[in-house]
Design a protein around this motif. Structure first.
Motif, PDB file in Angstrom:
ATOM      1  N   PHE A   3       0.846  -1.189   0.000  1.00 58.93           N
ATOM      2  CA  PHE A   3       0.000   0.000   0.000  1.00 58.93           C
ATOM      3  C   PHE A   3       0.882   1.239   0.000  1.00 58.93           C
ATOM      4  CE2 PHE A   3      -2.559   3.224   2.387  1.00 58.93           C
ATOM      5  CZ  PHE A   3      -3.493   3.449   1.385  1.00 58.93           C
ATOM      6  N   ILE A   4       0.565   2.155  -0.917  1.00 58.10           N
ATOM      7  CA  ILE A   4       1.305   3.411  -1.055  1.00 58.10           C
ATOM      8  C   ILE A   4       0.322   4.549  -0.816  1.00 58.10           C
ATOM      9  CG2 ILE A   4       2.707   4.844  -2.599  1.00 58.10           C
ATOM     10  CD1 ILE A   4       3.895   2.071  -2.310  1.00 58.10           C
ATOM     11  N   THR A   5       0.691   5.481   0.042  1.00 56.41           N
ATOM     12  CA  THR A   5      -0.129   6.667   0.251  1.00 56.41           C
ATOM     13  C   THR A   5       0.778   7.883   0.340  1.00 56.41           C
ATOM     14  OG1 THR A   5      -1.994   7.584   1.528  1.00 56.41           O
ATOM     15  CG2 THR A   5      -0.229   6.517   2.786  1.00 56.41           C
ATOM     16  N   GLY A   6       0.166   9.028   0.412  1.00 57.51           N
ATOM     17  CA  GLY A   6       0.883  10.297   0.490  1.00 57.51           C
ATOM     18  C   GLY A   6      -0.003  11.380  -0.081  1.00 57.51           C
ATOM     19  N   GLY A   7       0.459  12.593  -0.011  1.00 58.28           N
ATOM     20  CA  GLY A   7      -0.331  13.719  -0.489  1.00 58.28           C
ATOM     21  C   GLY A   7      -0.520  13.703  -2.002  1.00 58.28           C
ATOM     22  N   ARG A 115     -14.090  11.378   3.663  1.00 57.06           N
ATOM     23  CA  ARG A 115     -12.816  11.424   4.376  1.00 57.06           C
ATOM     24  C   ARG A 115     -12.756  10.353   5.465  1.00 57.06           C
ATOM     25  NH1 ARG A 115      -9.595  16.510   6.740  1.00 57.06           N
ATOM     26  NH2 ARG A 115      -8.984  15.617   8.714  1.00 57.06           N
ATOM     27  N   ASP A 116     -13.849  10.202   6.211  1.00 54.51           N
ATOM     28  CA  ASP A 116     -13.888   9.211   7.280  1.00 54.51           C
ATOM     29  C   ASP A 116     -13.789   7.791   6.722  1.00 54.51           C
ATOM     30  OD1 ASP A 116     -14.210  11.295   9.063  1.00 54.51           O
ATOM     31  OD2 ASP A 116     -16.349  10.931   9.414  1.00 54.51           O
ATOM     32  N   VAL A 117     -14.612   7.481   5.742  1.00 48.12           N
ATOM     33  CA  VAL A 117     -14.612   6.127   5.173  1.00 48.12           C
ATOM     34  C   VAL A 117     -13.262   5.817   4.537  1.00 48.12           C
ATOM     35  CG1 VAL A 117     -15.637   4.613   3.433  1.00 48.12           C
ATOM     36  CG2 VAL A 117     -17.114   6.013   4.888  1.00 48.12           C
ATOM     37  N   THR A 118     -12.693   6.786   3.828  1.00 46.48           N
ATOM     38  CA  THR A 118     -11.378   6.580   3.218  1.00 46.48           C
ATOM     39  C   THR A 118     -10.333   6.251   4.283  1.00 46.48           C
ATOM     40  OG1 THR A 118     -11.930   8.043   1.374  1.00 46.48           O
ATOM     41  CG2 THR A 118      -9.594   7.635   1.766  1.00 46.48           C
ATOM     42  N   GLY A 119     -10.346   6.967   5.380  1.00 43.78           N
ATOM     43  CA  GLY A 119      -9.409   6.694   6.467  1.00 43.78           C
ATOM     44  C   GLY A 119      -9.579   5.298   7.045  1.00 43.78           C
ATOM     45  N   TRP A 120     -10.833   4.871   7.214  1.00 45.08           N
ATOM     46  CA  TRP A 120     -11.087   3.530   7.752  1.00 45.08           C
ATOM     47  C   TRP A 120     -10.657   2.448   6.773  1.00 45.08           C
ATOM     48  CZ3 TRP A 120     -16.416   5.760   9.145  1.00 45.08           C
ATOM     49  CH2 TRP A 120     -16.345   6.418  10.373  1.00 45.08           C
ATOM     50  N   ALA A 127      -3.623  -2.931   7.612  1.00 42.55           N
ATOM     51  CA  ALA A 127      -3.645  -4.110   8.479  1.00 42.55           C
ATOM     52  C   ALA A 127      -3.371  -5.386   7.689  1.00 42.55           C
ATOM     53  CB  ALA A 127      -4.986  -4.208   9.204  1.00 42.55           C
ATOM     54  N   GLN A 128      -3.823  -5.445   6.443  1.00 42.94           N
ATOM     55  CA  GLN A 128      -3.627  -6.626   5.601  1.00 42.94           C
ATOM     56  C   GLN A 128      -2.357  -6.567   4.756  1.00 42.94           C
ATOM     57  OE1 GLN A 128      -7.069  -8.113   3.438  1.00 42.94           O
ATOM     58  NE2 GLN A 128      -8.395  -6.868   4.725  1.00 42.94           N
TER      59      GLN A 128
END
Length: 148
Positions: A3-7, A115-120, A127-128
């Motif tokens: 998983f890759i994330t960032g701005g 925003r909330d759902v994306t964070g969850w 976790a996976q």
């Protein structure tokens, strides 16, 4: 899964292309209106990149869904890809999602919901994931690495 994330516009796509210098891969992008479809076992090379996870989540927002239901729906769709990856040890799934948690909390209820759902969903994915990286200004910071 990696998983890759960032701005936004922080070099995630370039970093992935440089890190996974594969000749044959499939790249599905929500930014190009690609659908998050089921993988076709025999037609996908050993690397699959799913880019724009937050956009795929946004397209599925429906006021009839509770946040939990939407979260589960997205994870079910990604689960098909995880099964594809796990079916063959040579396969790698890379998921790219823009970090939407920084900055001012939106006043619009729909934007807060997204925003909330994306964070969850991102929490569920990390976790996976076997590996997770944050890319800021083209520089990766590994925040999880189970490969070691």
């Amino acid at each position: 899964m990696h998983f890759i994330t960032g701005g936004a516009y922080n070099g995630k796509r370039k970093w992935v292309k440089d890190h996974y210098a594969a000749e044959h891969y499939i790249w599905l992008s929500a930014y190009s209106s690609d659908a998050l479809t089921k993988p076709l076992q025999n037609y996908i090379p050993s690397l699959a990149v799913l880019e724009g996870l937050e956009e795929w989540i946004r397209t599925q927002i429906d006021s009839a869904f509770s946040p939990y239901t939407l979260r589960q729906r997205v994870m079910d769709q990604l689960g098909v890809w995880l099964e594809w990856e796990q079916a063959n040890s040579c396969r790698r799934l890379v998921i790219i999602g823009t970090d939407t948690s920084k900055g001012i909390v939106p006043m619009d209820k729909r934007q807060r919901y997204l925003r909330d759902v994306t964070g969850w969903v991102y929490q569920d994915i990390v976790a996976q994931a076997e590996r997770a990286d944050v890319i800021w200004y083209g520089i990766a910071q590994t925040i999880k690495n189970d490969y070691i």
